[in-house]
Design a protein around this motif. Structure first.
Motif, PDB file in Angstrom:
ATOM      1  N   ARG A  13       0.842  -1.197   0.000  1.00  0.00           N
ATOM      2  CA  ARG A  13       0.000   0.000   0.000  1.00  0.00           C
ATOM      3  C   ARG A  13       0.873   1.242   0.000  1.00  0.00           C
ATOM      4  NH1 ARG A  13      -0.320   2.826   4.592  1.00  0.00           N
ATOM      5  NH2 ARG A  13       0.250   1.878   6.576  1.00  0.00           N
ATOM      6  N   ASN A  14       0.271   2.323  -0.527  1.00  0.00           N
ATOM      7  CA  ASN A  14       0.978   3.602  -0.513  1.00  0.00           C
ATOM      8  C   ASN A  14       0.958   4.170   0.890  1.00  0.00           C
ATOM      9  OD1 ASN A  14       1.162   3.432  -3.312  1.00  0.00           O
ATOM     10  ND2 ASN A  14      -0.816   4.452  -3.572  1.00  0.00           N
ATOM     11  N   ALA A  15       1.913   5.030   1.185  1.00  0.00           N
ATOM     12  CA  ALA A  15       1.869   5.752   2.460  1.00  0.00           C
ATOM     13  C   ALA A  15       0.575   6.569   2.501  1.00  0.00           C
ATOM     14  CB  ALA A  15       3.079   6.668   2.576  1.00  0.00           C
ATOM     15  N   LEU A  16      -0.004   6.680   3.684  1.00  0.00           N
ATOM     16  CA  LEU A  16      -1.274   7.405   3.843  1.00  0.00           C
ATOM     17  C   LEU A  16      -1.042   8.676   4.667  1.00  0.00           C
ATOM     18  CD1 LEU A  16      -4.362   7.689   3.646  1.00  0.00           C
ATOM     19  CD2 LEU A  16      -4.535   6.186   5.660  1.00  0.00           C
ATOM     20  N   VAL A  17      -1.420   9.797   4.084  1.00  0.00           N
ATOM     21  CA  VAL A  17      -1.306  11.099   4.760  1.00  0.00           C
ATOM     22  C   VAL A  17      -2.704  11.546   5.185  1.00  0.00           C
ATOM     23  CG1 VAL A  17      -0.596  13.521   4.518  1.00  0.00           C
ATOM     24  CG2 VAL A  17       0.676  11.721   3.319  1.00  0.00           C
ATOM     25  N   LEU A  18      -2.890  11.677   6.501  1.00  0.00           N
ATOM     26  CA  LEU A  18      -4.197  12.107   7.014  1.00  0.00           C
ATOM     27  C   LEU A  18      -4.070  13.553   7.481  1.00  0.00           C
ATOM     28  CD1 LEU A  18      -7.002  10.872   7.696  1.00  0.00           C
ATOM     29  CD2 LEU A  18      -6.077  10.279   9.917  1.00  0.00           C
ATOM     30  N   THR A  19      -4.917  14.435   6.962  1.00  0.00           N
ATOM     31  CA  THR A  19      -4.864  15.838   7.396  1.00  0.00           C
ATOM     32  C   THR A  19      -5.968  16.090   8.428  1.00  0.00           C
ATOM     33  OG1 THR A  19      -6.175  16.413   5.438  1.00  0.00           O
ATOM     34  CG2 THR A  19      -3.822  16.775   5.293  1.00  0.00           C
ATOM     35  N   LEU A  20      -5.585  16.751   9.521  1.00  0.00           N
ATOM     36  CA  LEU A  20      -6.541  17.116  10.578  1.00  0.00           C
ATOM     37  C   LEU A  20      -6.427  18.614  10.800  1.00  0.00           C
ATOM     38  CD1 LEU A  20      -4.954  14.287  11.776  1.00  0.00           C
ATOM     39  CD2 LEU A  20      -6.824  14.535  13.360  1.00  0.00           C
ATOM     40  N   PHE A  21      -7.363  19.363  10.266  1.00  0.00           N
ATOM     41  CA  PHE A  21      -7.305  20.827  10.358  1.00  0.00           C
ATOM     42  C   PHE A  21      -8.447  21.330  11.239  1.00  0.00           C
ATOM     43  CE2 PHE A  21      -4.088  22.785   7.485  1.00  0.00           C
ATOM     44  CZ  PHE A  21      -3.385  21.600   7.256  1.00  0.00           C
ATOM     45  N   PHE A  22      -8.075  21.767  12.447  1.00  0.00           N
ATOM     46  CA  PHE A  22      -9.063  22.293  13.393  1.00  0.00           C
ATOM     47  C   PHE A  22      -9.257  23.790  13.179  1.00  0.00           C
ATOM     48  CE2 PHE A  22      -7.392  18.452  15.140  1.00  0.00           C
ATOM     49  CZ  PHE A  22      -8.458  17.847  15.782  1.00  0.00           C
ATOM     50  N   LEU A  39       3.752  12.552  -4.725  1.00  0.00           N
ATOM     51  CA  LEU A  39       4.728  11.535  -4.300  1.00  0.00           C
ATOM     52  C   LEU A  39       4.132  10.132  -4.376  1.00  0.00           C
ATOM     53  CD1 LEU A  39       6.165  13.407  -1.173  1.00  0.00           C
ATOM     54  CD2 LEU A  39       7.424  12.867  -3.267  1.00  0.00           C
ATOM     55  N   GLY A  40       2.910  10.031  -4.876  1.00  0.00           N
ATOM     56  CA  GLY A  40       2.266   8.709  -4.985  1.00  0.00           C
ATOM     57  C   GLY A  40       1.669   8.236  -3.677  1.00  0.00           C
ATOM     58  N   MET A  41       1.480   9.139  -2.729  1.00  0.00           N
ATOM     59  CA  MET A  41       0.882   8.760  -1.448  1.00  0.00           C
ATOM     60  C   MET A  41      -0.632   8.942  -1.507  1.00  0.00           C
ATOM     61  SD  MET A  41       3.573  10.628   1.143  1.00  0.00           S
ATOM     62  CE  MET A  41       5.299  10.129   1.209  1.00  0.00           C
ATOM     63  N   ASP A  42      -1.330   8.280  -0.599  1.00  0.00           N
ATOM     64  CA  ASP A  42      -2.782   8.470  -0.493  1.00  0.00           C
ATOM     65  C   ASP A  42      -3.070   9.555   0.538  1.00  0.00           C
ATOM     66  OD1 ASP A  42      -3.329   6.416  -2.306  1.00  0.00           O
ATOM     67  OD2 ASP A  42      -3.197   4.904  -0.722  1.00  0.00           O
ATOM     68  N   THR A  43      -4.169  10.276   0.343  1.00  0.00           N
ATOM     69  CA  THR A  43      -4.521  11.339   1.294  1.00  0.00           C
ATOM     70  C   THR A  43      -5.971  11.196   1.732  1.00  0.00           C
ATOM     71  OG1 THR A  43      -5.249  12.843  -0.444  1.00  0.00           O
ATOM     72  CG2 THR A  43      -2.952  13.019   0.232  1.00  0.00           C
ATOM     73  N   LEU A  44      -6.193  11.617   2.966  1.00  0.00           N
ATOM     74  CA  LEU A  44      -7.552  11.614   3.504  1.00  0.00           C
ATOM     75  C   LEU A  44      -7.645  12.774   4.474  1.00  0.00           C
ATOM     76  CD1 LEU A  44     -10.108   9.707   3.510  1.00  0.00           C
ATOM     77  CD2 LEU A  44      -9.207   8.811   5.660  1.00  0.00           C
ATOM     78  N   ASN A  45      -8.731  13.542   4.377  1.00  0.00           N
ATOM     79  CA  ASN A  45      -8.923  14.630   5.346  1.00  0.00           C
ATOM     80  C   ASN A  45      -9.967  14.200   6.361  1.00  0.00           C
ATOM     81  OD1 ASN A  45      -8.712  17.405   6.358  1.00  0.00           O
ATOM     82  ND2 ASN A  45     -10.817  17.558   5.633  1.00  0.00           N
ATOM     83  N   LEU A  46      -9.612  14.285   7.657  1.00  0.00           N
ATOM     84  CA  LEU A  46     -10.612  14.025   8.694  1.00  0.00           C
ATOM     85  C   LEU A  46     -11.421  15.307   8.869  1.00  0.00           C
ATOM     86  CD1 LEU A  46     -11.639  12.058  10.979  1.00  0.00           C
ATOM     87  CD2 LEU A  46     -10.265  13.443  12.514  1.00  0.00           C
ATOM     88  N   GLU A  47     -12.693  15.229   8.528  1.00  0.00           N
ATOM     89  CA  GLU A  47     -13.560  16.405   8.682  1.00  0.00           C
ATOM     90  C   GLU A  47     -13.831  16.575  10.178  1.00  0.00           C
ATOM     91  OE1 GLU A  47     -14.328  18.461   6.401  1.00  0.00           O
ATOM     92  OE2 GLU A  47     -13.868  17.351   4.566  1.00  0.00           O
ATOM     93  N   VAL A  48     -13.043  17.424  10.827  1.00  0.00           N
ATOM     94  CA  VAL A  48     -13.111  17.469  12.292  1.00  0.00           C
ATOM     95  C   VAL A  48     -14.482  17.918  12.793  1.00  0.00           C
ATOM     96  CG1 VAL A  48     -10.638  17.687  12.723  1.00  0.00           C
ATOM     97  CG2 VAL A  48     -11.977  19.730  12.327  1.00  0.00           C
ATOM     98  N   ASN A  49     -15.153  18.769  12.043  1.00  0.00           N
ATOM     99  CA  ASN A  49     -16.454  19.264  12.524  1.00  0.00           C
ATOM    100  C   ASN A  49     -17.538  18.189  12.496  1.00  0.00           C
ATOM    101  OD1 ASN A  49     -15.446  21.774  13.047  1.00  0.00           O
ATOM    102  ND2 ASN A  49     -15.924  22.557  10.994  1.00  0.00           N
ATOM    103  N   SER A  50     -17.374  17.209  11.606  1.00  0.00           N
ATOM    104  CA  SER A  50     -18.382  16.146  11.567  1.00  0.00           C
ATOM    105  C   SER A  50     -17.830  14.841  12.146  1.00  0.00           C
ATOM    106  CB  SER A  50     -18.874  15.933  10.132  1.00  0.00           C
ATOM    107  OG  SER A  50     -17.780  15.675   9.288  1.00  0.00           O
ATOM    108  N   SER A  51     -16.701  14.919  12.857  1.00  0.00           N
ATOM    109  CA  SER A  51     -16.146  13.713  13.479  1.00  0.00           C
ATOM    110  C   SER A  51     -16.770  13.536  14.869  1.00  0.00           C
ATOM    111  CB  SER A  51     -14.622  13.858  13.619  1.00  0.00           C
ATOM    112  OG  SER A  51     -14.337  14.743  14.680  1.00  0.00           O
TER     113      SER A  51
END
Ligand code: CP
Length: 286
Positions: A13-22, A39-51
């Motif tokens: 699997r590709n490296a996974l970059v998770l963004t958490l922006f409060f 860089l061929g990495m995967d990204t996911l944003n944690l929607e902090v307001n709906s977490s």
């Protein structure tokens, strides 16, 4: 494939970059995501307001929970200083500070230094020694200022902080920084004028009588640049309050490097992710 039996040799699997922006962001979050994808990495944003943070889950429990899904990087922005360290205590992922309160914004300082070095053709950070940099505005509430001051002092640049007492308190001169209360003298002969955003969200109470008054005394205009530092380049971390920290004519002038800063943000964040990814692979091998 049996559930729970896969190994890294079976599932690549590709490296996974998770963004958490409060806190809100245009430049930093987007450029981290673009950098990761390039860089061929995967990204996911944690929607902090709906977490589940909004249901009262603690930050520590949230971080432990998402860490069970094996992200490699957590890119964290938070209004409280020190949050990235708190996050790092609850995860094995590499935590990257994307701005914490008024304390630090390290990748902004790196992209600013790259922009300055590119413009002046400086190969190494140490080649910034003696470069005359005037930082104008709300130093007191700025994480960008703190990260840049740390980097510029390491590089040996000659720095002047320019602003009223509310934005550049006396404490800065007590710490050894050169402080100037007058824009004209402060930017006079500068190689770089670095304007800071007036950060109303971090100020308690009214810090300066009005935006108009701030512009009158500390706003960058073409006339002022032409008169006092015609050879200087102008930087600003963004977002810019046009007509407050600087006029639209300055933004449109070739001496203004704001757009170059944004473009360099992607390269710098690619470098940060790449170096950390190599280090993580090395640690796994080691
Ligand atoms: N310079 C900066 O941090 O901008 P954003 O808030 O848009 O990320």
């Amino acid at each position: 494939m049996e559930f729970g039996s896969s190994t890294s040799s079976q599932v690549r699997r590709n490296a996974l970059v998770l963004t958490l922006f409060f806190e809100n962001s245009t430049r930093t979050r987007t450029s981290f995501e673009i950098a990761a994808r390039r860089l061929g990495m995967d990204t996911l944003n944690l929607e902090v307001n709906s977490s589940s943070l909004s249901k009262g889950e603690s930050l520590g429990d949230t971080i432990r929970t998402i860490s069970m899904m094996s992200p490699d990087f957590l890119v964290v922005r938070h209004q409280r200083a020190g949050t990235p360290e708190l996050v790092a205590a609850h995860t094995d992922a590499s935590v990257i500070n994307a701005g914490d309160g008024a304390r630090e914004h390290p990748t902004q300082a790196l992209l600013d230094a790259l922009t300055i070095r590119q413009h002046f053709g400086l190969n190494r950070l140490a080649d910034m020694r003696g470069l005359r940099i005037a930082m104008v505005g709300d130093v007191a509430h700025s994480r960008v200022a703190r990260s840049n001051l740390a980097l510029w002092s390491m590089a040996g640049a000659s720095v002047t902080l320019v602003g009223p007492k509310a934005f550049v308190p006396e404490g800065f001169s007590e710490l050894g920084w050169t402080v100037c209360r007058d824009l004209k003298s402060g930017i006079s002969g500068a190689d770089v004028v670095y304007a800071l955003r007036v950060q109303t969200e971090r100020q308690s109470g009214v810090m300066y009588p009005s935006s108009g008054e701030y512009r009158q005394h500390f706003g960058l205009t073409l006339d002022r640049l032409d008169l006092h530092c015609p050879g200087a380049v102008v930087l600003h971390p963004g977002p810019v309050n046009r007509g407050v920290e600087m006029d639209s004519q300055v933004m449109a002038d070739p001496r203004c490097l704001v757009e170059r800063q944004v473009a360099n943000g992607v390269w710098v964040r690619m470098a940060v992710l790449s170096v950390l990814d190599d280090a993580r692979r090395e640690m796994r091998r080691g």
